[in-house]
Motif scaffolding. Structure first.
Motif, PDB file in Angstrom:
ATOM      1  N   GLY A  71       0.794  -1.222   0.000  1.00 17.26           N
ATOM      2  CA  GLY A  71       0.000   0.000   0.000  1.00 17.26           C
ATOM      3  C   GLY A  71       0.822   1.265   0.000  1.00 17.26           C
ATOM      4  N   LEU A  72       2.076   1.200  -0.457  1.00 24.74           N
ATOM      5  CA  LEU A  72       2.973   2.349  -0.407  1.00 24.74           C
ATOM      6  C   LEU A  72       3.208   2.995  -1.765  1.00 24.74           C
ATOM      7  N   ALA A  73       2.771   2.376  -2.839  1.00 28.17           N
ATOM      8  CA  ALA A  73       3.171   2.834  -4.167  1.00 28.17           C
ATOM      9  C   ALA A  73       2.618   4.205  -4.532  1.00 28.17           C
ATOM     10  N   ASP A  74       1.402   4.507  -4.125  1.00 24.73           N
ATOM     11  CA  ASP A  74       0.757   5.736  -4.598  1.00 24.73           C
ATOM     12  C   ASP A  74       1.558   6.981  -4.247  1.00 24.73           C
ATOM     13  N   GLN A  75       2.117   7.024  -3.029  1.00 26.12           N
ATOM     14  CA  GLN A  75       2.852   8.222  -2.639  1.00 26.12           C
ATOM     15  C   GLN A  75       4.172   8.346  -3.412  1.00 26.12           C
ATOM     16  N   GLU A 117      12.671   9.422   3.110  1.00 28.49           N
ATOM     17  CA  GLU A 117      11.697  10.149   3.931  1.00 28.49           C
ATOM     18  C   GLU A 117      10.392   9.370   4.047  1.00 28.49           C
ATOM     19  N   LEU A 118       9.902   8.879   2.920  1.00 28.69           N
ATOM     20  CA  LEU A 118       8.628   8.161   2.918  1.00 28.69           C
ATOM     21  C   LEU A 118       8.724   6.852   3.690  1.00 28.69           C
ATOM     22  N   LEU A 119       9.800   6.093   3.473  1.00 26.89           N
ATOM     23  CA  LEU A 119       9.944   4.810   4.159  1.00 26.89           C
ATOM     24  C   LEU A 119      10.154   4.997   5.646  1.00 26.89           C
ATOM     25  N   GLU A 120      10.909   6.015   6.034  1.00 30.35           N
ATOM     26  CA  GLU A 120      11.137   6.233   7.468  1.00 30.35           C
ATOM     27  C   GLU A 120       9.844   6.661   8.164  1.00 30.35           C
ATOM     28  N   ALA A 121       9.102   7.559   7.537  1.00 31.28           N
ATOM     29  CA  ALA A 121       7.847   8.008   8.150  1.00 31.28           C
ATOM     30  C   ALA A 121       6.906   6.834   8.363  1.00 31.28           C
ATOM     31  N   PHE A 425      -1.742  -6.358  -6.449  1.00 29.30           N
ATOM     32  CA  PHE A 425      -0.956  -5.166  -6.160  1.00 29.30           C
ATOM     33  C   PHE A 425      -1.806  -4.008  -5.648  1.00 29.30           C
ATOM     34  N   SER A 426      -3.004  -4.301  -5.242  1.00 27.36           N
ATOM     35  CA  SER A 426      -3.835  -3.220  -4.698  1.00 27.36           C
ATOM     36  C   SER A 426      -4.455  -3.598  -3.362  1.00 27.36           C
ATOM     37  N   GLY A 427      -3.806  -4.485  -2.633  1.00 28.48           N
ATOM     38  CA  GLY A 427      -4.282  -4.694  -1.278  1.00 28.48           C
ATOM     39  C   GLY A 427      -4.262  -6.102  -0.748  1.00 28.48           C
ATOM     40  N   VAL A 428      -4.190  -7.128  -1.593  1.00 26.84           N
ATOM     41  CA  VAL A 428      -4.284  -8.504  -1.124  1.00 26.84           C
ATOM     42  C   VAL A 428      -3.180  -8.847  -0.119  1.00 26.84           C
TER      43      VAL A 428
END
Length: 513
Positions: A71-75, A117-121, A425-428
């Motif tokens: 669930g991280l791809a969108d950002q 930044e994104l991964l640490e947050a 790739f959208s939540g499973v």
């Protein structure tokens, strides 16, 4: 003043189950994976502040898939630039990523600083503790073999120790963890020096990714976020990686290689780097493991290195969590070595090949470049094969049992079902747990009950028409948390019995629940 031999509140060992050394993208993603599974983890990072410049820029399709699974791809997609055609060895003709079998058929230009930044947050939100300014100076595996103790110097100069069940070195090519564990790092030294500069261009080339090659070297330009462009390549006139790159030198190099400096100004990052290529002899020594550049380093041809490291983290995370939580024996970690070490070897091989092609100035080398570039343009299968390699969509892991289904160990594509709009790739796999897929129309009654008792999600339905043809006969499959196939069976067998056997006979309860 020498560091003091004492401990303070910040330095007290907290009983973490895993210590990750290094707060780069690989260490942060690994820590997130462990915490998602409920493992207590601390990240020790020697630098006080995150580096302001981005060494790595490219995120390739398989890595985007990995991020999408959680669930991280969108950002990442929102802050990057999609590049649908990418180079192999800066040849004249580029690889068309749009032909790749993925929802993400492009290279994403995304600065490493923002990636961190994104991964640490996200990791911190899950409960990962990141301690900056804490330098690991050594480690020892305890006498009884049950834990590892690291020696650390804190930001305030205080020396202390910290223990955990496992330590993972994600601390770069000069890894202190690797050296302290006595793991060899064989390979080749620097013979070629590359350059890169992130700059503003007032007159950028009309076609992005275009490369210029001559007896003087090779240069290419690619778009970067924030209105910047990455100018990169090899300049035969500069052979010392310690020679600091200036904007004037970059301008002179661009004019000599491409005939223009493209109006470059206001640099954000300028660097030279060598082509030393090395791989750790083993990724695991007892309770010490390696990932990312600590395990493998190569010339950044094609921008692949960071991606291989993030995929290391995805492979290791669920396995290490299962061992820490006593859902698997430590032998499961041997599969991290057997699965990822060959991938690191392949990285070394194709980056060495690209380096030769990028830096050749002989007539013979020029002929080879022309031949391969022509094949990329005229042979779609050849081009697709190279694109699959760079994107890591071709990575699969060999099955231990030769009788296993052909899909065992393969990367599962973005399988969708007619009844469920939520694809792979959208939540499973968002919770980092294995998933039982049932395309049989409800034929996994006993196995479904067993899976439910283990807390394993079950997705039922019929494969959507767009699904990969290789899956057309599959009635059920068990996916690992990293999106590779643990077990699969066709409609022609007794699926309920086979699935139950997969859950029980393959030690699923002990390993993957």
């Amino acid at each position: 003043m020498p560091p003091r031999e004492t401990q303070s509140e910040d330095h007290r060992p907290n009983g973490e189950e895993v210590i990750v050394v290094g707060a780069g993208p690989v260490g942060l993603l690994l820590a997130r994976e462990l915490r998602l599974a409920g493992v207590s983890v601390v990240v020790l990072e020697r630098t006080v502040e995150r580096a302001p410049h981005s060494k790595a820029l490219g995120i390739h399709p398989r890595t985007i898939e990995v991020l999408a699974m959680r669930g991280l791809a969108d950002q990442f997609l929102a802050g990057g630039v999609k590049v649908p055609a990418w180079h192999f060895a800066m040849l004249d003709n580029r690889l068309d990523f749009r032909a790749l079998p993925t929802p993400f058929p492009f290279m994403l230009a995304h600065p490493q600083v923002r990636t961190e930044e994104l991964l640490e947050a996200d990791a911190v939100e899950l409960g990962v503790r990141v301690l900056r300014g804490h330098t690991v100076t050594g480690l020892t595996e305890d006498a009884d073999g049950s834990s590892v103790t690291v020696e650390v110097t804190g930001q305030d100069g205080v020396r202390y120790t910290r223990s955990a069940q496992f330590v993972v070195g994600c601390d770069g090519a000069g890894s202190t963890v690797r050296k302290a564990a006595g793991i060899d790092f064989p390979g080749t030294d620097t013979t070629i020096v590359g350059f890169l500069g992130d700059v503003h261009l007032d007159a950028p080339p009309s076609e992005m990714g275009l490369a210029w090659h001559s007896v003087h070297g090779t240069l290419a330009v690619a778009p970067a976020p924030g209105g910047l462009f990455r100018v990169m390549g090899y300049d035969a006139a500069h052979k010392d990686p310690a020679d600091e790159l200036t904007l004037d030198q970059l301008r002179e190099t661009a004019i000599r290689l491409a005939g223009s400096d493209f109006g470059m100004r206001d640099p954000g990052y300028l660097s030279r780097f060598g082509n030393a290529t090395r791989q750790a002899a083993t990724y695991r020594e007892g309770r010490v493991l390696l990932a990312g550049d600590a395990a493998h380093m190569a010339f950044p041809a094609g921008g692949v290195g960071l991606n291989v490291g993030l995929q290391d983290a995805m492979n290791l995370g669920w396995k290490l969590a299962a061992v820490v939580q006593h859902r698997a024996t430590p032998d499961l970690l041997d599969s991290y070595q057997s699965e990822r070490h060959p991938v690191g070897g392949a990285l070394a091989e194709h980056t060495l090949a690209q380096t030769l092609l990028m830096t050749t100035t002989s007539p013979e080398g020029g002929a080879l470049r022309s031949l391969l570039s022509g094949l990329i343009a005229s042979q779609p299968g050849f081009s697709l094969g190279l694109a699959m390699k760079l994107s890591a969509l071709d990575v699969g892991y060999p099955a231990a049992d030769p009788r296993a289904h052909p899909l065992t160990g393969a990367r599962a594509p973005d399988l969708g079902s007619v009844e469920d709009a939520c694809s792979l790739f959208s939540g499973v796999l968002r919770q980092g747990r294995p998933v039982l897929l049932d395309f049989s129309g409800g034929g996994l009654r006993t196995a479904a009950k067993q899976a439910a008792s283990l807390g394993i999600p079950i997705r039922a339905g019929r494969l959507a028409p767009h699904s990969d043809p290789a899956w057309s006969a599959v009635g059920a499959a068990l996916l690992r948390p990293d999106g590779h196939v643990w077990w699969a069976a066709d409609m022609s067998v007794d699926l309920d019995a086979e699935a139950l056997h997969a859950l029980q006979g393959l030690g699923y309860e002990a390993v993957l629940s």
